[in-house]
Design an enzyme around this catalytic site. Structure first.
Site, PDB file in Angstrom:
ATOM      1  N   GLU A  50      37.500  34.822  35.722  1.00 32.46           N
ATOM      2  CA  GLU A  50      38.605  35.292  34.977  1.00 32.46           C
ATOM      3  C   GLU A  50      39.566  36.399  35.566  1.00 32.46           C
ATOM      4  OE1 GLU A  50      36.145  36.684  31.772  1.00 32.46           O
ATOM      5  OE2 GLU A  50      35.458  38.605  32.590  1.00 32.46           O
ATOM      6  N   SER A  51      39.081  36.864  36.554  1.00 33.21           N
ATOM      7  CA  SER A  51      39.969  37.782  37.360  1.00 33.21           C
ATOM      8  C   SER A  51      41.440  37.036  37.887  1.00 33.21           C
ATOM      9  CB  SER A  51      39.345  38.407  38.515  1.00 33.21           C
ATOM     10  OG  SER A  51      38.881  37.420  39.431  1.00 33.21           O
TER      11      SER A  51
END
Lengths: 256, 268
Positions: A50-51
């Site tokens: 998700e980064s």
């Protein structure tokens, strides 16, 4: 070859991933399973963290969701709003891989609090990406250690929707994705029963009994008509997992 | 060079008691040095906004700077709990803290809405989950074209955004690279902004025409603070100090060991 129940869990979860999956990866157990899959039977598996790192191929397991290793080995890195808007909400991700502190029989997850929300006994990290990963990935898998404290009759808090409190909520809410399709634990594998969406045991890991599974489940757990036995980890699977863990431990020790 | 200030000056000019402050950096480029300066200046009653509070807000909360926290994932990544955050929420130490809790998708959309000068963010999310019942800032709107019910949260519009970047040029333009998180959105959604950087360069040199750059006229102040993201990291300068994140679990577990760390490493 001897192995631990935790290694069995990771390997069983890894096997469930397909070579053509585009997978949104949670940190910890999901990340280990996804990378074992990529290093064994699914070399083309696309991993997304998700980064913002898309199609990343880390040589070691990241400690956090945004370690430099993920960015350095990614095809591309996008901003976090873009990740959640275009890629996750855009419907580009086939599989979400989640964990949690508590799960119920319909695959709903709690990662928010133990006890009352306003006056919690234990404050857990919270939703992070999980809420929308669970509603927007094509399907989800859950991997967690199984115990009567984690597999509960009633969640203290519903952080992440599985099949809802009735088993029918996804359809009622107009959610078109399939939701949780597999729960892998250190004891067994559970899958949703076709009509009720209740998770039932479909495979026992080697040496695990039905009684053991029941003792470690907070609701009267049901078993499929035919319960398979999970194949133990192969020498190759174990070697890949152990080398990955060893590389990771070495790298994290030398950080400072 | 009017943009460049010492960190002490920049923090005291831009951040005041009671402000809402968004210190962003998604694992990468977390502005720890600026956080420690806020602690040293004893700022109080801040509304702290951040998707992942991380160690930086654990430290600010434990030091008594925060009145409220707006967040979406409050753990020590890959390690466990944020003990100072938990102590504040579970036992009100050093002061009770109000929390407004969201999901990552909601926060990311809310920053983008803030940067877009919109009052709210509209997205798909929060279906069937308890948070939607508990947080009054999670509402729904009906699409006027399709009738679909969509999630809606207020835009994030902080008084101040604080980020750390790898470099600025001499004119004060800032280059963002690597895992860029929501830093651009945080700066563009805020009334004022402080950027700490590893270094100042004469010019950025060859770069993609699509490089992520904050032009100097979007930034209130820049402070040159080499190592300003440690124990987070700055891609190409130093890597994440994962062993410190592991060690923090022990350091932050008791009030005494936390206060001792604070005294030795921040306020002394």
């Amino acid at each position: 070859m001897s192995y631990t129940s935790s290694e069995m869990m990771t390997v069983a979860a890894a096997r469930a991933l397909r070579n053509d999956d585009v997978c949104f990866v949670g940190i910890g157990l999901p990340s280990a399973a996804c990378n074992v899959a990529r290093l064994t039977h699914a070399p083309d598996l696309t991993l997304i963290y998700e980064s913002g790192t898309i199609a990343t191929r880390p040589a070691i397991l990241p400690l956090s969701i945004g370690d430099g290793e993920l960015c350095e080995t990614a095809l591309t890195t996008v901003s976090v709003p873009e990740m959640f808007r275009y890629w996750l909400q855009g419907g580009r991700i086939t599989l979400g891989f989640l964990g949690g502190a508590q799960i119920d029989r319909y695959g709903n997850l709690n990662s928010t609090v133990i006890g009352d929300y306003a006056k919690p006994k234990v404050r857990l990290p919270g939703a992070g990406g999980a809420t929308e990963i669970a509603s927007q990935c094509g399907r989800t898998f859950v991997v967690m250690q199984q115990s009567a404290r984690t597999f509960v009759e009633k969640l203290d808090f519903l952080t992440t929707l599985g099949h809802g409190r009735t088993g029918r909520e996804r359809r009622e809410l107009g959610i078109r994705t399939a939701g949780p399709q597999l729960v892998v634990t250190d004891l067994c594998m559970l899958q949703p029963e076709q009509d009720t969406c209740e998770f039932i045991v479909t495979s026992l890991h080697p040496g695990v009994t039905r009684e053991q599974v029941q003792q470690n489940t907070g609701w009267p757990v049901r078993f499929a008509d035919t319960v398979a036995q999970t194949a133990g980890p192969t020498a190759d699977e174990l070697a890949v997992l152990r080398e990955l863990n060893e590389r990771t431990a070495r790298a994290h020790r030398s950080d400072s | 060079m009017a943009l460049f200030f010492r960190l002490e000056e920049a923090v005291s000019d831009l951040i005041h008691d009671g402000d809402s402050v968004a210190m962003e950096g998604f694992t990468h480029l977390i502005p720890f040095a600026a956080g420690h300066e806020i602690i040293r200046q004893r700022l109080r009653n801040l509304t702290l906004i951040r998707m992942t509070p991380d160690l930086i807000y654990d430290q600010l909360i434990g030091a008594g700077c925060a009145r409220k926290l707006i967040f979406s994932w409050g753990g020590n990544p890959g390690v466990g709990s944020l003990h100072r955050l938990r102590d504040a929420v579970e036992r009100g130490w050093p002061n009770p803290i109000e929390i407004e809790e969201h999901s990552h998708a909601a926060m990311a959309n809310a920053y983008a809405a803030g940067a877009s000068n919109l009052p709210c963010a509209v997205f798909r999310g929060y279906e069937g989950v308890d948070l939607a019942q508990l947080n009054p800032n999670i509402r729904t709107v009906t699409c006027p074209f399709t009738g679909e019910r969509l999630a809606c949260v207020p835009a994030i519009r902080p008084d101040v955004a604080v980020i750390h970047a790898r470099r600025a040029d001499r004119e004060g333009n800032v280059l963002l690279e690597g895992i860029v998180g929501v830093q651009k959105e945080a700066v563009l959604s805020a009334k004022r902004s402080l950027v700490t950087v590893e270094e100042v360069v004469d010019n950025f040199g060859p770069r993609s025409p699509n490089a992520v750059i904050l032009p100097k006229w979007t930034v209130s102040a820049i402070s040159v603070v080499p190592g300003g993201a440690r124990p987070s990291y700055a891609h190409g300068y130093y890597s994440r100090d994962n062993s410190f994140y592991v060690k923090w679990d022990e350091v932050s577990k008791s009030r005494e060991s936390f206060l001792e760390w604070l005294r030795l490493e921040v306020t002394a």
